[in-house]
Design an enzyme around this catalytic site. Structure first.
Site, PDB file in Angstrom:
ATOM      1  N   HIS A  62     -13.407  38.311 -17.457  1.00  9.86           N
ATOM      2  CA  HIS A  62     -13.483  36.934 -17.947  1.00  9.86           C
ATOM      3  C   HIS A  62     -14.802  36.694 -18.672  1.00  9.86           C
ATOM      4  CE1 HIS A  62      -9.827  35.116 -16.583  1.00  9.86           C
ATOM      5  NE2 HIS A  62     -10.027  35.407 -15.309  1.00  9.86           N
ATOM      6  N   CYS A 107     -12.952  36.693 -23.404  1.00  4.17           N
ATOM      7  CA  CYS A 107     -12.826  35.482 -24.206  1.00  4.17           C
ATOM      8  C   CYS A 107     -14.198  35.037 -24.720  1.00  4.17           C
ATOM      9  CB  CYS A 107     -12.232  34.359 -23.366  1.00  4.17           C
ATOM     10  SG  CYS A 107     -10.586  34.758 -22.731  1.00  4.17           S
TER      11      CYS A 107
END
Length: 336
Positions: free
Chosen positions: A127, A183
């Site tokens: 993440h 991301c």
């Protein structure tokens, strides 16, 4: 797909990186140079894959990314297993868990004692996100961050810190290749030179550089803004009493005399896909990077950027980014 020499049937390999010091240009002080690595020295790799088992937002492909990437580096690029550190959250050994403390320790290990022409490789799959920028070096007001497995208690790791540990210490001629399959990762290492698929330097991130004077002058010049140039130059003059002070200040910018190249899975504003390809959960960017290089190992930087995007084209919206710590000749042979 941009028409490049390769797609037009010119299958000669691009030229290898030059070995002598390269001038920065771009308004840098004279004598401020960088050096490409020919990647013939020692090889070390740090690969981090976090699936966040049992946590909200659990991922599936990140540990597979590390396994695939380590096998690829070992089989195709001569990285030895004993010179790789793999941090994944499926390992029993607490030292191999991708905790914040272990990741930071491993980052220090990766760059320790690096010499010119060494090739260091950093890969993160997990993440990523954004947090409020506290030191004013981000155009959009947000720093990019990665999330260790224990981020809920230990907190995240900010791009400024990753840059300080892994980029700021490197000598000229040391290569660090970084891949962020996460991301909002476009500028996850805070490298100032970002290249388009045409190989064109996008406007350097002046928020990162202009405060230190390095790129303020060249940017005004590029815009034909002579008044801006004079005021930038005057501002420099007012801020610094001696040329030496300016030089020292400029060396604290996010540029580097080392050879730091980053491939990121998406623009800062985008998310990166946790994909399923050929029945295996994988990060789309990690998969595309390996696939593109396997198909043609002899590509230039700009060809490889286009090849990676071609692999993702039609499957995913994300636009992989190529950035560098120095001005890059994108037509050179990509080595690592």
């Amino acid at each position: 797909m941009t028409q490049n020499a390769y797609s037009q049937g010119n299958h000669q390999a691009p030229p290898p990186p030059p070995q002598q010091a390269q001038a920065f240009g771009h308004g840098a002080p004279s004598g401020y140079s960088f050096q490409y690595s020919n990647c013939t020295g020692r090889r070390k790799a740090l690969l981090i894959g976090i699936n966040y088992f049992g946590q909200r937002g659990q991922l599936r492909g990140c540990i597979n990314d590390v396994k695939n990437m380590s096998a690829y580096l070992n089989g195709h690029f001569g990285y030895k297993r004993e010179d790789m550190v793999l941090l994944t959250d499926d390992q029993q050994n607490p030292m191999s868990q991708p905790t914040k403390a272990n990741i930071l320790r491993a980052m220090h290990w990766l760059v320790k004692d690096a010499r010119p022409n060494d090739s260091l490789f950093f890969h993160y799959s997990g993440h990523g996100g954004q947090t409020k920028d506290l030191d004013g070096d981000e155009e959009d007001g947000y720093d990019e961050v990665i999330y260790p497995v224990d981020f809920r208690t230990a907190g995240h790791i900010v791009d400024d810190e990753m840059h300080r540990i892994m980029v700021g210490v490197l000598q000229p001629g040391v290569r660090l290749t970084a891949i962020f399959d996460s991301c909002h990762s476009g500028s996850a290492l805070d490298l100032p030179y970002l290249y388009s698929t045409q190989g064109v330097l996008k406007e350097p991130n002046l928020a990162k550089e202009a405060g230190q004077g390095l790129l303020g002058i060249v940017s005004s010049y590029a815009r034909g803004d002579l008044g801006g140039m004079a005021s930038t130059a005057m501002g420099l003059f007012k801020k610094a009493t001696t040329g030496d002070d300016v030089y020292k200040k400029n060396l604290r910018t996010k540029t580097s005399p080392a050879d730091v190249v980053m491939w990121s899975g998406s623009k800062d504003s985008q998310t990166s896909s946790d994909a399923s390809i050929a029945g295996q959960a994988t990060g789309a960017m990690s998969w595309a990077f390996v696939t593109a290089l396997k198909k043609n190992p002899q590509q230039s930087y700009v060809q490889l950027l286009n090849s990676i995007r071609d692999e993702l084209e039609g499957r995913y919206d994300q636009k992989p980014q190529l950035s560098c710590s120095h001005p890059l000749n994108v037509n050179l042979l990509y080595v690592m």
